[in-house]
Design a protein around this motif. Structure first.
Motif, short mmCIF file in Angstrom:
data_model
loop_
_atom_site.label_atom_id
_atom_site.label_comp_id
_atom_site.label_asym_id
_atom_site.label_seq_id
_atom_site.Cartn_x
_atom_site.Cartn_y
_atom_site.Cartn_z
N THR A 52 4.02 4.85 37.97
CA THR A 52 3.31 6.00 37.40
C THR A 52 4.18 7.22 37.68
O THR A 52 4.87 7.30 38.69
N ASP A 53 4.15 8.17 36.76
CA ASP A 53 4.99 9.35 36.87
C ASP A 53 4.39 10.38 37.83
O ASP A 53 3.26 10.24 38.30
N ALA A 54 5.16 11.42 38.09
CA ALA A 54 4.69 12.52 38.93
C ALA A 54 3.39 13.09 38.38
O ALA A 54 3.24 13.26 37.16
N ARG A 55 2.43 13.31 39.27
CA ARG A 55 1.12 13.92 38.99
C ARG A 55 0.16 13.00 38.24
O ARG A 55 -0.95 13.42 37.89
N VAL A 56 0.56 11.75 38.00
CA VAL A 56 -0.34 10.78 37.41
C VAL A 56 -1.12 10.08 38.52
O VAL A 56 -0.56 9.76 39.57
N HIS A 57 -2.39 9.83 38.28
CA HIS A 57 -3.28 9.28 39.30
C HIS A 57 -3.52 7.78 39.08
O HIS A 57 -3.22 7.24 38.03
N ALA A 58 -4.12 7.15 40.09
CA ALA A 58 -4.50 5.74 39.96
C ALA A 58 -5.84 5.49 40.65
O ALA A 58 -6.07 5.98 41.76
N LEU A 59 -6.68 4.76 39.97
CA LEU A 59 -7.94 4.28 40.55
C LEU A 59 -7.83 2.81 40.92
O LEU A 59 -8.58 2.33 41.78
N GLY A 60 -6.90 2.09 40.28
CA GLY A 60 -6.80 0.66 40.51
C GLY A 60 -5.39 0.12 40.41
O GLY A 60 -5.15 -0.91 39.78
N GLN A 61 -4.43 0.82 41.03
CA GLN A 61 -3.07 0.29 41.08
C GLN A 61 -3.05 -0.96 41.96
O GLN A 61 -3.76 -1.04 42.97
N VAL A 62 -2.25 -1.94 41.58
CA VAL A 62 -2.14 -3.18 42.35
C VAL A 62 -0.74 -3.28 42.94
O VAL A 62 0.26 -3.01 42.27
#
Length: 252
Positions: A52-62
């Motif tokens: 994921t790029d800078a400032r991008v969020h994750a709720l379910g990264q594995v």
């Protein structure tokens, strides 16, 4: 060594992205520092389902990693969760077969893009939704969304700098939800996405909603295989990696 799979969430505001870099703070880098401490200084490599790029969020990264000790799962989750920085959360941990790979076995991914359309803009959402202050015809956007469904060569929606040669992807779901009068949520689910693809799709949809592109222009843009035909790249802070699916584990 024991292979662990973990589902993590993170606030991407103060990260230079997921992937470890020579300079700049990254999610992978922070996780590896914590795991190495937990392993008494032994280097631990973390593999993610994707960047994921800078400032991008994750709720379910594995992620997955190999660890020298078999620990009770909640003990491992709690240790990793509490010893990583406060903008990373470890939601689930399990031990998996050594053949599991967080990136190479991905079957599908779901992303959401949050758009703040309030007037005035909300200062509390500035890191968590992209702001769009201009008029939007939401009916035109709804009309255009189904044209993304199916299997296509998405070269027109891939940013320069990608080393991926095969730009054919399949999108299973493309929808827009009006969360409230000030916020719109786009949801995209597919077998994979190209570099900045979702942000370019959203930028193109906003151009349609603003009347600067016709609502039926998506098939022509896809057929052109030309990045210049699509709209601008939407800002990163609205993008969230929501879910990563694995057929063998998720029965999806």
């Amino acid at each position: 060594m024991f292979r662990y799979k973990a589902i993590i969430a993170y606030d991407g505001t103060n990260f230079n992205g997921f992937q470890r870099q020579l300079n700049g703070r990254t999610v992978q880098g922070e996780l590896e520092k914590t795991l190495s401490k937990m392993a008494n200084g032994q280097a631990i490599i973390v593999q993610g389902s994707g960047r994921t790029d800078a400032r991008v969020h994750a709720l379910g990264q594995v992620i997955h990693f190999d660890f020298p000790e078999k620990r009770p799962l909640e003990r491992m989750r709690f240790a990793l969760d509490t010893q990583t920085p406060e903008d990373i959360a470890v939601k689930e941990v399990e031990i998996v077969d050594e053949t599991f790979h967080a990136r190479y076995l991905v079957q599908e991914k779901t992303y959401q893009f949050r758009l703040d359309i309030g007037k005035p803009r909300s200062p509390f959402r500035r890191h968590y939704a992209s702001y769009y202050p201009y008029p939007l015809d939401l009916e035109k956007i709804q009309q255009a969304l189904p044209d993304f469904l199916g299997t296509h060569d998405f070269t027109s929606f891939c940013a320069s700098g990608s080393s991926v040669e095969d730009k054919v992807r399949t999108i299973y779901e493309a929808k827009m939800t009006i969360a409230n009068e000030d916020e719109i949520i786009f949801t995209f689910r597919g077998d994979g996405f190209l570099y900045k693809m979702i942000r370019i799709i959203v930028g193109t949809l906003l151009k349609i909603g603003n009347g600067r592109l016709p609502a039926d222009s998506i098939p022509k843009i896809i057929a052109a295989k030309d990045r210049n035909q699509a709209g601008p790249t939407a800002h990163p802070e609205g993008l969230y990696l929501v879910h990563v699916g694995y057929e063998a584990l998720d029965n999806e």
